[in-house]
Design a protein around this motif. Structure first.
Motif, PDB file in Angstrom:
ATOM      1  N   UNK A   1       6.476   4.172 -14.623  1.00 12.50           N
ATOM      2  CA  UNK A   1       5.541   3.155 -14.142  1.00 12.50           C
ATOM      3  C   UNK A   1       5.951   2.734 -12.734  1.00 12.50           C
ATOM      4  N   UNK A   2       5.403   3.358 -11.716  1.00 14.00           N
ATOM      5  CA  UNK A   2       5.804   3.036 -10.343  1.00 14.00           C
ATOM      6  C   UNK A   2       5.475   1.605  -9.923  1.00 14.00           C
ATOM      7  N   UNK A   3       4.407   1.028 -10.456  1.00 17.03           N
ATOM      8  CA  UNK A   3       4.038  -0.336 -10.073  1.00 17.03           C
ATOM      9  C   UNK A   3       5.110  -1.337 -10.486  1.00 17.03           C
ATOM     10  N   UNK A   4       5.632  -1.192 -11.679  1.00 22.56           N
ATOM     11  CA  UNK A   4       6.682  -2.099 -12.116  1.00 22.56           C
ATOM     12  C   UNK A   4       7.941  -1.931 -11.273  1.00 22.56           C
ATOM     13  N   UNK A   5       8.236  -0.685 -10.893  1.00 23.82           N
ATOM     14  CA  UNK A   5       9.410  -0.430 -10.056  1.00 23.82           C
ATOM     15  C   UNK A   5       9.253  -1.087  -8.681  1.00 23.82           C
ATOM     16  N   UNK A   6       8.085  -0.921  -8.073  1.00 21.07           N
ATOM     17  CA  UNK A   6       7.833  -1.531  -6.765  1.00 21.07           C
ATOM     18  C   UNK A   6       7.907  -3.055  -6.859  1.00 21.07           C
ATOM     19  N   UNK A   7       7.308  -3.605  -7.894  1.00 22.98           N
ATOM     20  CA  UNK A   7       7.302  -5.058  -8.063  1.00 22.98           C
ATOM     21  C   UNK A   7       8.722  -5.591  -8.217  1.00 22.98           C
TER      22      UNK A   7
ATOM     23  N   UNK B   1       0.854  -1.191   0.000  1.00 23.18           N
ATOM     24  CA  UNK B   1       0.000   0.000   0.000  1.00 23.18           C
ATOM     25  C   UNK B   1       0.892   1.245   0.000  1.00 23.18           C
ATOM     26  N   UNK B   2       0.717   2.075  -1.021  1.00 26.72           N
ATOM     27  CA  UNK B   2       1.600   3.221  -1.202  1.00 26.72           C
ATOM     28  C   UNK B   2       0.782   4.419  -1.662  1.00 26.72           C
TER      29      UNK B   2
ATOM     30  N   UNK C   1       7.518  12.340  -8.238  1.00 28.09           N
ATOM     31  CA  UNK C   1       6.702  11.216  -8.657  1.00 28.09           C
ATOM     32  C   UNK C   1       6.185  11.390 -10.085  1.00 28.09           C
ATOM     33  N   UNK C   2       5.959  12.629 -10.483  1.00 33.45           N
ATOM     34  CA  UNK C   2       5.424  12.899 -11.815  1.00 33.45           C
ATOM     35  C   UNK C   2       6.485  12.751 -12.909  1.00 33.45           C
TER      36      UNK C   2
ATOM     37  N   UNK D   1      10.939   1.755   1.214  1.00 35.84           N
ATOM     38  CA  UNK D   1      10.923   3.120   1.744  1.00 35.84           C
ATOM     39  C   UNK D   1      12.179   3.883   1.330  1.00 35.84           C
ATOM     40  N   UNK D   2      13.293   3.187   1.381  1.00 41.17           N
ATOM     41  CA  UNK D   2      14.548   3.851   1.027  1.00 41.17           C
ATOM     42  C   UNK D   2      14.605   4.201  -0.458  1.00 41.17           C
ATOM     43  N   UNK D   3      14.107   3.331  -1.315  1.00 38.35           N
ATOM     44  CA  UNK D   3      14.209   3.540  -2.758  1.00 38.35           C
ATOM     45  C   UNK D   3      13.095   4.439  -3.268  1.00 38.35           C
ATOM     46  N   UNK D   4      11.841   4.103  -2.913  1.00 39.64           N
ATOM     47  CA  UNK D   4      10.711   4.830  -3.474  1.00 39.64           C
ATOM     48  C   UNK D   4      10.569   6.218  -2.878  1.00 39.64           C
TER      49      UNK D   4
END
Length: 292
Positions: free
Chosen positions: A94-100, A77-78, A88-89, A135-138
């Protein structure tokens, strides 16, 4: 990210943040509400980002230390941080791919060092490690990781079946132990009850014989005193014969008894009296020995 709106007026919704550009360059962030733009001066609304919490479910397949393939379902959850909405903009397509990708990296580096049982017990530690890394990366890209939940751990179907069989066998073994202990206690109690019953039965028989002996003794003494010239043996024979005839009478009056053949005659009466007298004397002698 987002669309460019070349308009004079624009409204940014609640729980959203707008990105304003001037001649293609970031100028400022637009808070929720109505905003006026000057497209002739190169100012426009480049895009809008939602600041609501978003959820991403990631399914990871990996192998544990004891060579068991498992699938882990992780829920992330982010949300976009308002003060860093420009990062972020512009930084992530594609933030979802990065998180995954980062979830895959952390889980596949940590889980292979754990046994399957340890993984079930320490799934919170796995979620914590993923949270710290994300948390550190995103955070550098303007995203805040709110929660990470390790929703499910799914071993291979054959492994699940084997684990269920092991658990069932252990429970059956424990049930057998409890059943054996219960049967042991039941047998002990049954034996104690039987011993107590036999003891009380013996006491009852002894008291019955004592009462019969006392009654016969009293009858003999009374009869000897009241009828002169009679001996104790003669009185005893008379009592035995009387009881003998009473017994035959009871057998004849009882409708539940079948036919009983017994020897009958004066000689047999004398023999029966001697047998009864000897038995009573032996019983009295045994009781005297017990008392002593």
């Amino acid at each position: 990210m987002g669309n460019t709106f070349c308009v004079l007026f624009a409204c940014v919704d609640q729980a959203s943040i707008g990105v304003v550009e001037r001649w293609g360059r970031f100028e400022k962030l637009a808070e929720p509400g109505l905003h006026l733009f000057n497209p002739f001066a190169g100012q426009w609304l480049a895009g809008v980002l939602s600041t609501r919490i978003s959820s991403l479910d990631v399914r990871i397949e990996t192998k544990t230390k004891d060579n068991v393939f498992v699938q882990l379902v992780c829920s992330i959850q982010y949300r976009v941080m308002k003060q860093h909405a420009d990062d972020a903009f512009y930084e992530l397509q594609n933030p979802k791919e990065q998180i995954q990708a980062y979830v895959f990296d952390v889980v596949r580096a940590l889980v292979p060092r754990m046994n399957l049982d340890d993984l079930f017990e320490q799934k919170g530690e796995v979620a914590k490690a993923v949270l710290e890394e994300l948390e550190k990366v995103m955070g550098e890209y303007g995203y805040s990781i709110e929660h990470i939940l390790m929703v499910d751990i799914i071993p291979d179907a054959a492994v699940r079946k084997a684990m269920n069989e092991i658990n069932a066998a252990q429970r059956l073994q424990l049930a057998s132990v409890y059943k054996g202990e219960a049967e042991k206690v039941l047998q002990v109690k049954r034996a104690e009850a039987e011993a107590e019953s036999k003891y009380l039965g013996g006491v009852g028989v002894a008291r019955q014989r004592q009462a019969i002996t006392d009654g016969l003794r009293e009858n003999i003494l009374n009869f000897s005193h009241k009828v002169e010239g009679t001996s104790a043996k003669e009185v005893m024979d008379l009592i035995m014969i009387t009881q003998y005839f009473d017994t035959i009478k009871d057998l004849g009056n009882s409708s539940k008894n079948t036919t009983v053949f017994i020897p009958h005659g004066p000689g047999h009466v004398r023999d029966i009296g001697e047998q009864i007298r000897n038995g009573l004397m032996e019983a009295s002698s045994a009781e005297v020995n017990i008392v002593e």
